[in-house]
Design a protein around this motif. Structure first.
Motif, mmCIF file in Angstrom:
data_model
loop_
_atom_site.group_PDB
_atom_site.id
_atom_site.type_symbol
_atom_site.label_atom_id
_atom_site.label_comp_id
_atom_site.label_asym_id
_atom_site.label_seq_id
_atom_site.Cartn_x
_atom_site.Cartn_y
_atom_site.Cartn_z
ATOM 1 N N PHE A 106 8.186 12.225 -5.774
ATOM 2 C CA PHE A 106 7.272 11.078 -5.829
ATOM 3 C C PHE A 106 5.817 11.488 -5.611
ATOM 4 C CE2 PHE A 106 11.375 9.704 -4.006
ATOM 5 C CZ PHE A 106 11.845 9.031 -5.128
ATOM 6 N N MET A 107 5.506 12.748 -5.891
ATOM 7 C CA MET A 107 4.135 13.231 -5.815
ATOM 8 C C MET A 107 3.566 13.374 -7.220
ATOM 9 S SD MET A 107 3.221 13.701 -2.620
ATOM 10 C CE MET A 107 1.964 14.988 -2.585
ATOM 11 N N PRO A 108 2.241 13.288 -7.368
ATOM 12 C CA PRO A 108 1.653 13.517 -8.703
ATOM 13 C C PRO A 108 1.865 14.954 -9.151
ATOM 14 C CG PRO A 108 -0.051 13.299 -7.029
ATOM 15 C CD PRO A 108 1.238 12.955 -6.356
ATOM 16 N N ALA A 109 1.807 15.177 -10.449
ATOM 17 C CA ALA A 109 2.019 16.527 -10.977
ATOM 18 C C ALA A 109 1.030 17.506 -10.367
ATOM 19 C CB ALA A 109 1.898 16.504 -12.501
ATOM 20 N N ASN A 110 -0.200 17.093 -10.205
ATOM 21 C CA ASN A 110 -1.215 17.909 -9.537
ATOM 22 C C ASN A 110 -1.322 17.438 -8.084
ATOM 23 O OD1 ASN A 110 -3.312 19.524 -8.767
ATOM 24 N ND2 ASN A 110 -4.844 18.571 -10.091
ATOM 25 N N GLU A 111 -0.542 18.027 -7.208
ATOM 26 C CA GLU A 111 -0.482 17.578 -5.815
ATOM 27 C C GLU A 111 -1.791 17.804 -5.072
ATOM 28 O OE1 GLU A 111 2.846 19.217 -3.796
ATOM 29 O OE2 GLU A 111 4.295 18.622 -5.333
ATOM 30 N N LYS A 112 -2.632 18.702 -5.562
ATOM 31 C CA LYS A 112 -3.899 18.975 -4.881
ATOM 32 C C LYS A 112 -4.848 17.781 -4.923
ATOM 33 C CE LYS A 112 -3.917 23.992 -5.455
ATOM 34 N NZ LYS A 112 -4.652 25.163 -5.989
ATOM 35 N N GLY A 124 -9.072 12.340 -9.770
ATOM 36 C CA GLY A 124 -8.536 12.636 -11.090
ATOM 37 C C GLY A 124 -8.342 11.401 -11.948
ATOM 38 N N GLU A 125 -7.557 11.584 -13.023
ATOM 39 C CA GLU A 125 -7.321 10.513 -13.985
ATOM 40 C C GLU A 125 -6.183 9.607 -13.512
ATOM 41 O OE1 GLU A 125 -9.293 10.083 -16.467
ATOM 42 O OE2 GLU A 125 -10.450 11.919 -16.058
ATOM 43 N N THR A 126 -5.852 8.620 -14.334
ATOM 44 C CA THR A 126 -4.763 7.699 -14.007
ATOM 45 C C THR A 126 -3.422 8.424 -14.068
ATOM 46 O OG1 THR A 126 -4.633 7.041 -16.328
ATOM 47 C CG2 THR A 126 -6.039 5.722 -14.876
ATOM 48 N N LEU A 127 -2.421 7.835 -13.412
ATOM 49 C CA LEU A 127 -1.083 8.432 -13.380
ATOM 50 C C LEU A 127 -0.419 8.326 -14.749
ATOM 51 C CD1 LEU A 127 0.143 6.969 -9.978
ATOM 52 C CD2 LEU A 127 -0.781 9.255 -10.409
ATOM 53 N N ILE A 128 0.382 9.346 -15.053
ATOM 54 C CA ILE A 128 1.099 9.383 -16.329
ATOM 55 C C ILE A 128 2.586 9.251 -16.052
ATOM 56 C CG2 ILE A 128 1.588 10.726 -18.401
ATOM 57 C CD1 ILE A 128 -1.042 12.205 -17.934
ATOM 58 N N PRO A 129 3.235 8.147 -16.460
ATOM 59 C CA PRO A 129 4.675 7.995 -16.246
ATOM 60 C C PRO A 129 5.449 9.129 -16.909
ATOM 61 C CG PRO A 129 3.683 5.913 -16.905
ATOM 62 C CD PRO A 129 2.626 6.966 -17.086
ATOM 63 N N ASP A 132 3.804 12.252 -13.617
ATOM 64 C CA ASP A 132 3.465 12.059 -12.202
ATOM 65 C C ASP A 132 4.538 11.218 -11.530
ATOM 66 O OD1 ASP A 132 0.847 13.355 -12.201
ATOM 67 O OD2 ASP A 132 0.242 11.690 -13.484
ATOM 68 N N GLY A 133 4.898 11.591 -10.307
ATOM 69 C CA GLY A 133 5.858 10.807 -9.545
ATOM 70 C C GLY A 133 5.150 9.776 -8.684
ATOM 71 N N TYR A 134 5.823 8.661 -8.424
ATOM 72 C CA TYR A 134 5.232 7.622 -7.583
ATOM 73 C C TYR A 134 6.334 6.667 -7.146
ATOM 74 C CZ TYR A 134 5.338 5.239 -12.105
ATOM 75 O OH TYR A 134 5.734 4.726 -13.313
ATOM 76 N N LEU A 135 5.993 5.796 -6.176
ATOM 77 C CA LEU A 135 6.903 4.780 -5.655
ATOM 78 C C LEU A 135 6.235 3.412 -5.748
ATOM 79 C CD1 LEU A 135 8.062 6.660 -2.448
ATOM 80 C CD2 LEU A 135 9.587 5.990 -4.310
ATOM 81 N N ILE A 136 7.046 2.368 -5.898
ATOM 82 C CA ILE A 136 6.547 0.999 -5.913
ATOM 83 C C ILE A 136 7.015 0.316 -4.635
ATOM 84 C CG2 ILE A 136 6.488 -1.199 -7.125
ATOM 85 C CD1 ILE A 136 5.171 1.035 -8.665
ATOM 86 N N THR A 137 6.071 -0.246 -3.859
ATOM 87 C CA THR A 137 6.396 -0.906 -2.603
ATOM 88 C C THR A 137 6.756 -2.372 -2.838
ATOM 89 O OG1 THR A 137 4.102 -1.516 -2.200
ATOM 90 C CG2 THR A 137 4.825 0.627 -1.382
ATOM 91 N N ALA A 138 7.140 -3.051 -1.752
ATOM 92 C CA ALA A 138 7.544 -4.451 -1.869
ATOM 93 C C ALA A 138 6.395 -5.344 -2.292
ATOM 94 C CB ALA A 138 8.122 -4.939 -0.536
ATOM 95 N N ASP A 139 5.165 -4.970 -1.938
ATOM 96 C CA ASP A 139 4.006 -5.769 -2.344
ATOM 97 C C ASP A 139 3.352 -5.227 -3.611
ATOM 98 O OD1 ASP A 139 3.314 -3.497 -1.030
ATOM 99 O OD2 ASP A 139 1.721 -4.387 0.181
ATOM 100 N N PRO A 254 -4.359 8.913 -5.766
ATOM 101 C CA PRO A 254 -5.609 9.650 -5.511
ATOM 102 C C PRO A 254 -6.863 8.834 -5.808
ATOM 103 C CG PRO A 254 -4.039 11.036 -6.683
ATOM 104 C CD PRO A 254 -3.453 9.654 -6.651
ATOM 105 N N GLN A 255 -6.799 7.961 -6.822
ATOM 106 C CA GLN A 255 -7.978 7.195 -7.205
ATOM 107 C C GLN A 255 -8.356 6.133 -6.169
ATOM 108 O OE1 GLN A 255 -5.208 7.533 -8.955
ATOM 109 N NE2 GLN A 255 -5.750 8.844 -10.691
ATOM 110 N N THR A 256 -7.427 5.756 -5.272
ATOM 111 C CA THR A 256 -7.696 4.679 -4.310
ATOM 112 C C THR A 256 -7.737 5.164 -2.871
ATOM 113 O OG1 THR A 256 -5.337 4.149 -4.123
ATOM 114 C CG2 THR A 256 -6.585 3.018 -5.841
ATOM 115 N N ILE A 257 -7.640 6.465 -2.661
ATOM 116 C CA ILE A 257 -7.623 6.985 -1.288
ATOM 117 C C ILE A 257 -8.906 6.624 -0.551
ATOM 118 C CG2 ILE A 257 -7.671 9.096 0.085
ATOM 119 C CD1 ILE A 257 -5.664 10.308 -1.766
ATOM 120 N N ASN A 258 -10.049 6.755 -1.221
ATOM 121 C CA ASN A 258 -11.326 6.458 -0.556
ATOM 122 C C ASN A 258 -11.387 4.999 -0.112
ATOM 123 O OD1 ASN A 258 -12.189 9.087 -0.959
ATOM 124 N ND2 ASN A 258 -13.203 8.625 -2.900
ATOM 125 N N ALA A 259 -10.900 4.092 -0.958
ATOM 126 C CA ALA A 259 -10.903 2.674 -0.587
ATOM 127 C C ALA A 259 -9.986 2.420 0.606
ATOM 128 C CB ALA A 259 -10.470 1.820 -1.780
#
Length: 386
Positions: A106-112, A124-129, A132-139, A254-259
């Protein structure tokens, strides 16, 4: 002529046969010696092979399974043993020490982009299904996580028979490749365990909010994943016991970490201010309680003092009443004199001006004033005098 040739041939054969026989004898003897030597060597090797190659010692933290003609025969966990060597028997070592597998599914292809924010501040750029790995939460938020699981082989026989283990169980799982030589997947016990872990993470994450996972209830989230993994592994009955499940990375995209960091900073600051307010309120409350206790104590002391004085005066007047009833004028003069004396006792400088009957004026000065005396002392002295 013919007879002469026949005799010559016979003579030649007799002479050659002697030489040939001698050479053949030597060759036969040499071949016999070599044959005996080789036979002895082969016999020694066979004896050594069947005698010593069947011996094995079970190493610490290892279990040994022995199969005969491909079928399970015995499980050994200690000491040394002897079995018929290969191909009759096969010795399979299975490690029983705790082992660890990791999952970055569930990590992006470029973990750095997550682990090295210093060099990738923008994310970086947007996630690519599919990449890139990812998880969807309840919200309905996207997060990334990495996991590790520590397990132990508690039932080696069941593990070997049910987990499609490689020929050497301690090695990595079998890798499958396509026609182009590209790796398309693996098969084996580690792959099975990693898939169980990933499945548990998916199920649990779908029930939790992103704020609880990343900030508020991270440990509770990890513990729920651990409980589910242990249950699913136990239900499979594959001879494996899960010891711990650890959560490594937990991060928004990665794109929302700063927020997210800004929100976290604001929440931290708000919590700090709330803590300061609570501390101030607690301090003020303690001070108010202390002041209240002091006031109550002073009021109680003053009340007790007033009550005591009033009670003493009441007793005094009760004692005085019979005397007043007998001789009122005498008692009034005595009270007046006492009142004037008490009043003068509270004054430092006294000037007495008196008019004499002859028209002369008399002034008396008291140059050594009496020291102030407590009313209680005066009262006690009165009572003692009476």
């Amino acid at each position: 002529m013919e007879n002469e040739n026949k005799e010559l041939t016979e003579a030649t054969n007799v002479s050659g046969d002697g030489v040939f026989s001698s050479g053949m004898d030597m060759l036969v003897k040499s071949l016999k010696a070599v044959f005996i030597l080789l036979s002895s060597l082969i016999l020694i090797l066979l004896i050594w092979f069947f005698t010593f190659s069947g011996f094995f010692t079970v190493r610490p933290d290892t279990a040994v399974i022995v199969t005969q003609f491909g079928k399970f025969k015995e499980l050994y966990t200690d000491d040394w043993h002897w079995v018929f060597p290969f191909p009759v028997s096969k010795i399979i070592e299975i490690p029983t020490t705790p082992q660890t597998i990791t999952s970055n599914t569930f990590m992006p292809a470029n973990e750095k982009l997550i682990t090295d924010r210093k060099n990738n501040p923008q994310g970086g750029e947007t996630l690519i299904p599919g990449v890139d790995g990812y998880l969807i939460t309840a919200d309905a938020c996207v997060i990334h996580t990495s996991w590790s699981m520590t397990y132990r082989i508690s039932a080696p026989k069941r593990y070997y028979e049910t987990c499609m283990t490689p020929d050497v169980p301690a090695e990595a799982d079998t890798v499958f490749k396509n026609d182009k030589g590209e790796e398309i997947g693996t098969r084996g016990p580690k792959t099975l365990l990693r898939n169980v872990l990933d499945n548990a993470v998916l199920q649990v994450t779908a029930k939790w909010d992103v704020n609880d996972i990343i900030f508020k209830k991270t440990n509770e989230y990890r513990m729920e994943v651990e409980r589910l993994v242990k249950k699913q592994i136990a239900d499979l009955k594959i001879g494996i016991t899960v010891e711990t499940v650890s959560l490594g990375v937990k991060s928004p995209p990665p794109q929302t970490i700063n927020a997210f960091n800004e929100v976290t900073s604001a929440e931290t600051k708000a919590k700090s201010e709330e803590d300061k307010a609570r501390a101030y309120a607690s301090k003020q409350k303690a001070a108010a309680e202390s002041e209240k206790n002091v006031l109550i104590s002073e009021a109680e002391n003053y009340s007790a003092k007033v009550v005591s004085e009033v009670a003493a005066d009441a007793n005094y007047f009760k004692m005085l009443l019979p005397k007043y009833q007998e001789n009122p004028s005498s008692v009034i003069v005595d009270l007046f004199t006492q009142a004037v004396s008490d009043a003068f006792a509270q004054v430092n400088d006294k000037f007495v001006v008196n008019s004499l009957g002859s028209g002369k004026q008399e002034i008396r000065l008291k140059l050594n004033p009496e020291p102030k005396t407590d009313k209680n002392v005066i009262q006690k002295s009165k009572e003692a005098a009476k």
